[in-house]
Design an enzyme around this catalytic site. Structure first.
Site, short mmCIF file in Angstrom:
data_model
loop_
_atom_site.label_atom_id
_atom_site.label_comp_id
_atom_site.label_asym_id
_atom_site.label_seq_id
_atom_site.Cartn_x
_atom_site.Cartn_y
_atom_site.Cartn_z
N HIS A 289 -5.27 -22.29 33.47
CA HIS A 289 -5.52 -23.69 33.18
C HIS A 289 -4.20 -24.46 33.22
CE1 HIS A 289 -9.57 -22.85 30.93
NE2 HIS A 289 -9.53 -22.35 32.15
N GLU B 156 -2.36 -25.97 30.96
CA GLU B 156 -1.35 -25.65 29.96
C GLU B 156 -0.64 -24.34 30.30
OE1 GLU B 156 -4.91 -27.55 27.75
OE2 GLU B 156 -4.54 -26.32 29.53
N THR C 124 -33.81 -31.86 57.25
CA THR C 124 -32.48 -31.97 57.85
C THR C 124 -32.08 -30.65 58.50
OG1 THR C 124 -31.81 -33.65 56.24
CG2 THR C 124 -30.05 -32.46 57.37
#
Length: 390
Positions: A53, A55, A206
């Site tokens: 992360h 930190e 689609t």
């Protein structure tokens, strides 16, 4: 807030944006660690899922630079986590590093955190300052992580519906021709929005008409979004191009939601690596609210919808769209398919009411970002951790 702090907050904000296409399903977070004079000792931002992360990246950076962060201030765009997930708690890493102060942009809505990170920092004697919820930095952090906040609070992804049309709202001619209504710049920009999403959704119409790969090709990306197919009757060909798209780092999952059962078709699609999800709703159609709830459980933060007018209409009719991303070309095409097919409405005010967020030129075309009114109210609720602000 000191002038030094204000300058560093801008740097944290820029760092968090660098995690935009990288950190899913984790939030996009930046961190700067500075001494009392404002000298930057280290910085970092959240890496791919399972990686460090913000930190932890900043603390690694400090070590690489040979800087001690004891007594320093850490500026973080989201409350440091306090639980063991894919990585150890960030608040424990800051405590072990003996920082003296932590400035947090906004609280973490994750129930596993929700103030506990701030609690643990303060219990360790670290001064914690949480910015006011209406501060520019707090608002920017929540907006950057709108999908993460949606999943944590509403338990469903933030649904962004993308379409490209002529000025009179035509997305395809009556004969089905739709490539290309908008120019290259708009198509590239559309791929950038794909890249930030956790998953791209389309419908079987689609798939059968265009045979798209629906991956990110026109911009650089460290990961490919997952792919969601709404295919009530299991008509997806096992030879479809979408099965050939590269995964790019994190493995791209293909989830096919269906309403009817066909053992042979299911086996053929599973052999191509697809995950089949039986989600029957009314009239032998896929249960779209159930689909969104399931995607929330699969850690999808932002869902990027690129479908035809029928499925777009179903999402809008059921009140499942949060935001529209529309590219409008400076041309008129007359008769053809529209952005979404729903209604008929009895009153002009019966349709979804939108609020323009931005209207910007992209090459020769316009990009319109419009949010369905009221769909983002959860984003402005005060997280539980913000009641701890001093």
């Amino acid at each position: 807030m000191r002038q030094i702090d204000t300058e560093l907050l801008h740097r944290v904000q820029a760092l968090s944006a660098q995690a935009l296409r990288l950190s899913n399903p984790n939030p996009r977070v930046g961190c700067v660690i500075a001494d009392a004079s404002g000298r930057v000792l280290a910085e970092g931002y959240t890496q791919k899922a399972g990686g460090p992360h913000a930190e932890a990246m900043a603390l690694r950076d400090a070590q690489a630079r040979g800087h001690s962060v004891e007594g320093a201030t850490a500026y973080v765009s989201l409350e440091p986590c306090s639980h063991h997930g894919r990585t150890p708690p960030c608040c424990d890493a800051l405590i072990a590093a003996r920082v003296a102060r932590v400035v947090v942009f906004t609280g973490d809505p994750n129930p596993l955190v929700a103030g506990q990170g701030i609690d643990r920092l303060r219990a360790a004697g670290i001064a914690v300052e949480l910015l006011a919820p209406d501060s520019p930095q707090a608002r920017a952090s929540r907006e950057l992580n709108i999908g993460f906040f949606s999943r944590m609070i509403r338990h469903t992804p933030w649904v962004r519906l993308k379409a490209a049309s002529s000025l009179d709202g035509v997305t395809a001619l009556e004969n089905g021709v739709s490539q290309w209504i908008t120019g290259e710049a708009a198509r590239t920009d559309g791929h950038a929005w794909r890249a930030r999403a956790c998953a791209v959704l389309t419908g079987i119409g689609t798939v059968l008409e265009d045979d798209p790969s629906l991956d990110v090709r026109l911009v650089e990306t460290p990961r490919q979004p997952h792919l969601v197919i709404v295919d009530s009757r299991l008509q997806t060909p096992s030879t479809a191009r979408l099965f050939q798209a590269p995964a790019h780092g994190l493995s791209r999952q293909i989830w096919i939601y269906h309403a009817t059962r066909d053992a042979a078709r299911e086996a053929a699609l599973q052999a191509q690596g697809a995950t089949l999800v039986h989600m029957p709703g009314a009239n032998n159609k896929v249960d779209l609210p159930g689909l969104l709830a399931d995607l929330g459980r699969r850690e999808v933060n932002e869902l990027h919808v690129e479908a035809g007018h029928k499925l777009n209409g179903s999402f809008l009719r059921e009140g499942l769209v949060d935001e529209l991303l529309l590219y409008v070309a400076p041309t008129l095409l007359g008769r053809g398919a529209g952005v979404a097919h729903f209604g008929p409405l009895e009153q002009l005010g019966d349709g979804p009411q939108l609020r323009f967020g931005s209207i910007d030129p992209v090459g020769q075309d316009l990009r319109i970002l419009a949010r369905v009114q009221g769909r983002d109210l959860f984003l402005h609720q005060t997280p539980a951790s913000e009641t701890l602000r001093k």
